[in-house]
Design an enzyme around this catalytic site. Structure first.
Site: not given
Ligand code: NAD
Length: 246
Positions: A133, A146
């Site tokens: 991130s 985080y």
């Molecule tokens: P999201 O919450 O939409 O999806 C995450 C998925 O991971 C979900 O389906 C959830 O059920 C699953 N998950 C969470 N914890 C889990 C666990 N302990 N075991 C198994 N599955 C688990 O998240 P996203 O926004 O798609 O994020 C995906 C990645 O991108 C993450 O690493 C997040 O930190 C990173 N990220 C997202 C953003 C953003 O703005 N969306 C920004 C920076 C980084």
């Protein structure tokens, strides 16, 4: 392309887009997620998509997940460590156990999965893609768990790249604000804060995953994909930027 791909957190958001894009490229994909209903609905859409239910924070679950993935895919060429979730921080009383749990999801699981997939990835001259991130490099208040998980995965990426090269190339993507919720509209101010003029989409991240898997001269890197948000210099009063302390 018929590669075997393992993805964490594939039921929704960025992970779901990554799974879909590999499937559409002709690969077979196995993903793990805690959200059973969303995962089953998604897995039922494609014959080459396999779901394993579990929490990546538990190393015993990770071992069974990789055994399941080998049984279904017969090979592992690509590991995408995507799952993570936000947590509060020191100002709102984050406990040691809560801090540790976030690290278990966002940092220890990527290490353990890399360890479990190591021999397959070396044999197949594979790829590891970690999702960090922009919060690995900059913070809002109260985000210690985080930010630490994300900073850790950036360092894990270059450490793995040096250990597992030249057979396995290991890279990381640091997304900025990516639109993964039901929200449809964003304010003028939100859009204006991002030099690219839009909030990112899961496709913006998945395209970078595809690029990193298809190239052979980048390893150990973290590539920020945030529409330029971290590049803007902000001084109160300049260029209409206002800071209003409490
Ligand atoms: P999201 O919450 O939409 O999806 C995450 C998925 O991971 C979900 O389906 C959830 O059920 C699953 N998950 C969470 N914890 C889990 C666990 N302990 N075991 C198994 N599955 C688990 O998240 P996203 O926004 O798609 O994020 C995906 C990645 O991108 C993450 O690493 C997040 O930190 C990173 N990220 C997202 C953003 C953003 O703005 N969306 C920004 C920076 C980084």
């Amino acid at each position: 392309m018929n590669r075997g791909v393992v993805v964490t957190g594939g039921a929704r958001g960025i992970g779901k887009q990554i799974c879909s894009d590999f499937i559409n490229a002709g690969d077979q994909v196995c993903f793990i997620d805690t959200d059973e209903q969303k995962s089953l609905d998604f897995a039922n859409e494609y014959p080459g998509l396999f779901y394993y239910h579990g929490d990546v924070a538990d190393p015993a679950v990770l071992k069974s997940f990789i055994e399941f993935a080998m049984e279904k895919l017969k090979r592992i060429d690509i590991l995408v460590n995507n799952a993570c979730r936000g947590n509060k921080g020191i100002l709102s009383g984050l406990t040691y156990e809560e801090f540790d749990y976030t690290l278990s999801i966002g940092l220890k699981a990527p290490f353990e999965l890399s360890r479990l997939c190591k021999n397959e990835l070396i044999k197949n001259r594979g790829r590891i893609i970690n999702i960090a991130s922009s919060r690995a490099f900059q913070s809002e208040p109260d985000t210690e768990a985080y930010a630490s998980a994300k900073g850790g995965i950036v360092a894990l990426t270059h450490a793995l790249a040096i250990s597992l090269g030249p057979e396995v190339l290991v890279n990381c993507i640091a997304p900025g604000w990516i639109h993964v919720t039901e929200q449809q509209e964003f304010s003028r101010e939100d859009m204006a804060a991002i030099p690219a003029g839009k909030v990112g989409t899961p496709e913006d991240i998945s395209k970078m995953v595809t690029f990193l898997c298809d190239q052979d001269f980048i390893t150990g890197e973290t590539i920020t994909v945030d529409g330029g948000m971290n590049k803007r210099m902000i001084y109160h009063g300049d260029w209409n930027w206002q800071f209003k302390p409490d």
